[in-house]
Write a protein that holds these residues in place. Structure first.
Motif, PDB file in Angstrom:
ATOM      1  N   TRP A 160       0.739  -1.277  -0.004  1.00  0.00           N
ATOM      2  CA  TRP A 160      -0.071  -0.051   0.110  1.00  0.00           C
ATOM      3  C   TRP A 160       0.862   1.367  -0.226  1.00  0.00           C
ATOM      4  N   LYS A 161       0.395   2.196  -0.682  1.00  0.00           N
ATOM      5  CA  LYS A 161       1.082   3.438  -0.844  1.00  0.00           C
ATOM      6  C   LYS A 161       0.124   4.664  -0.568  1.00  0.00           C
ATOM      7  N   GLU A 162       0.238   5.827  -0.079  1.00  0.00           N
ATOM      8  CA  GLU A 162      -0.610   6.484   0.000  1.00  0.00           C
ATOM      9  C   GLU A 162      -0.231   8.032  -0.434  1.00  0.00           C
ATOM     10  N   TRP A 163      -1.112   8.835  -1.095  1.00  0.00           N
ATOM     11  CA  TRP A 163      -0.706   9.940  -2.025  1.00  0.00           C
ATOM     12  C   TRP A 163      -1.732  11.032  -1.448  1.00  0.00           C
TER      13      TRP A 163
END
Length: 266
Positions: free
Chosen positions: A75-78
Motif C-alpha cells: 500500500w502507498k498513500e498520496w
C-alpha cells in the motif's frame, strides 16, 4: 522527698525497684504498660506483614499463529484532488439582475433543477409585445384574404362578359391584376405571421432563460454571483461536476512512476 537505696545494675535490682515505683505512682505505671502493649502489637503487625508474600499473577494468554508465506499487497498513500469527469459551467443566456439563488453551495442537484432566477419582467413585456404583433399580423392576413376573395370574384364575373364584349377588356385585365396583388398581400401577411410567431417563440425562450437550471446531475459549486448582480452571457454563475465517474489528480515521484511502468508494461 523519698530516699532510694542504690542497687547494682542487675535484672533482679530492676525488678526489685519496679514494685516500689508502682506503689508510689500507680497512674503513670498504667500508662506505661498501655504504651508498651501498643508498641508490641505494632511490631508484631509490621513483622507479620513483612513475612507474607504477594500473590503470584496468573500466566499471560498468548496467541499463536501459524506462519505462512504468501503475497501481500503493498500500500502507498498520496494526497489527491478530486475532479468530476464533466464540469459544466453554468452561465445565463440572457442579461438581467439576479433575483435569487435556489440551491445550497456544495449540494447535489438534479438535471433540470432550478439554480438561479433572473428578473423576468423585461422579458415578460417583450413576450407580450411579440404576441401583440402576431395578433396584428393575423388580422392583416384576414383582411388580405378577404380582398383576394373579392378580386377573384371580379375576375370570375368579368371573364365571360369580356368574351362577349359586354365590358371592355381593360376591366378584365384590371380585375386580374387586382387579384394577383391580393394574392401577394395574402402571402405577405402569412410571412408576417410566421415572423411574429418566431418573435413570440424567441421571447418565450428568453423568458424561460431567466430560470437558470442545471443541465446535468452532480455537485453544484460555490456561487460566483450574488443576489442583485447584473449578469450576462459571459457571467459564470457556478459549476456543476459529475460524481460517477470521477477523476483523481495526485502527484507521484519519478521513481514511483518508473516502478509502476516497469510492473505494468501494458
Amino acid at each position: 522527698g523519698s530516699t532510694f537505696k542504690s542497687l547494682p545494675p542487675t535484672r533482679s535490682g530492676v525488678q526489685h525497684l519496679l514494685p516500689q515505683i508502682e506503689r508510689r505512682n500507680p497512674q503513670r505505671t498504667t500508662s506505661r504498660r498501655y504504651f508498651a502493649s501498643l508498641a508490641s502489637a505494632v511490631m508484631l503487625f509490621v513483622f507479620g506483614c513483612g513475612r507474607s508474600e504477594p500473590p503470584k499473577p496468573p500466566p499471560a494468554d498468548v496467541q499463536v499463529v501459524k506462519v505462512e508465506q504468501q503475497d501481500v499487497p503493498i500500500w502507498k498513500e498520496w494526497i489527491g484532488t478530486l475532479d468530476g469527469l464533466v464540469n459544466a459551467q453554468i452561465k445565463p443566456q440572457v442579461t438581467g439582475y439576479l433575483l435569487r439563488q435556489t440551491y445550497t453551495d456544495g449540494a447535489f442537484v438534479k438535471k433540470g433543477q432550478l439554480l438561479f432566477e433572473i428578473d423576468p419582467r423585461t422579458f415578460q413585456a417583450a413576450l407580450d409585445q411579440a404576441k401583440g404583433k402576431l395578433a396584428n399580423a393575423e388580422g392583416q392576413l384576414a383582411t388580405a384574404q378577404a380582398n383576394q376573395v373579392k378580386a377573384q370574384q371580379d375576375v370570375t364575373r368579368y371573364t365571360p362578359l369580356a368574351k362577349e364584349r359586354a365590358i371592355p377588356q381593360q376591366d378584365l385585365d384590371n380585375a386580374i391584376q387586382a387579384n394577383e396583388a391580393a394574392k401577394a398581400q395574402v402571402a405577405a401577411a402569412k410571412a408576417q405571421i410566421e415572423a411574429a410567431k418566431a418573435q413570440v417563440q424567441s421571447a418565450q425562450l428568453d423568458l424561460g432563460f431567466t430560470r437558470v437550471v442545471s443541465l446535468i446531475d452532480g455537485i453544484a459549486g460555490i456561487a460566483q454571483a450574488q443576489i442583485g448582480d447584473l449578469v450576462s452571457q459571459n457571467t459564470l454563475l457556478t459549476t456543476v461536476s459529475t460524481l460517477d465517474p470521477i477523476k483523481v489528480y495526485f502527484p507521484v515521484s519519478e521513481r514511483e512512476y518508473l516502478e509502476y511502468v516497469k510492473d505494468h508494461p501494458d
